[in-house]
Design a protein around this motif. Sequence first.
Motif, mmCIF file in Angstrom:
data_model
loop_
_atom_site.group_PDB
_atom_site.id
_atom_site.type_symbol
_atom_site.label_atom_id
_atom_site.label_comp_id
_atom_site.label_asym_id
_atom_site.label_seq_id
_atom_site.Cartn_x
_atom_site.Cartn_y
_atom_site.Cartn_z
ATOM 1 N N HIS A 59 0.829 -1.197 0.000
ATOM 2 C CA HIS A 59 0.000 0.000 0.000
ATOM 3 C C HIS A 59 0.871 1.258 0.000
ATOM 4 N N SER A 60 0.211 2.409 -0.132
ATOM 5 C CA SER A 60 0.892 3.699 -0.002
ATOM 6 C C SER A 60 -0.044 4.655 0.724
ATOM 7 N N HIS A 61 0.526 5.768 1.163
ATOM 8 C CA HIS A 61 -0.235 6.801 1.864
ATOM 9 C C HIS A 61 -0.010 8.125 1.148
ATOM 10 N N SER A 127 -4.933 5.487 3.132
ATOM 11 C CA SER A 127 -4.155 4.432 2.466
ATOM 12 C C SER A 127 -4.810 4.040 1.156
#
Length: 133
Positions: A59-61, A127
């Motif tokens: 994932h990324s933020h 997220s």
Amino acid sequence: MESVAMITLLAAGVVLAAQNPAGAGWPRATHKLPEMSGKQLQMTQVEVRYAPGQASPSHSHPCPVLVRVVEGAVRSKVDDNPETTYKEGETFFEPPNGTHAVSRNASDTAPARILATFVCDSEGPLSKAVPAK
């Protein structure tokens, strides 16, 4: 006599506090933030609990995140940085939009818990999923 003892105890407390202003807790965590609009900054803290052996999908933020390990140990890999184990009391930084390829409990027998502090300058999800490579 009681007032002298109380003043002595208070003075000792002041001296101890001056020697360790943060108390007996975790060390201070500081990280310079990337340039942000600053018009509507919002901080959000999220507690994440990992069961033994549990992992999060890649994932990324959209926002910078400062993470403190509250219990146990976690393994983390963001972008091209090496996979690293962080133990209770340690912190790490995730840049905005960095790919968090590894986020998991480092133990197969003990739980882990982290506190993630997001600093965002826009509304939206904290997220988003990133396809595994």
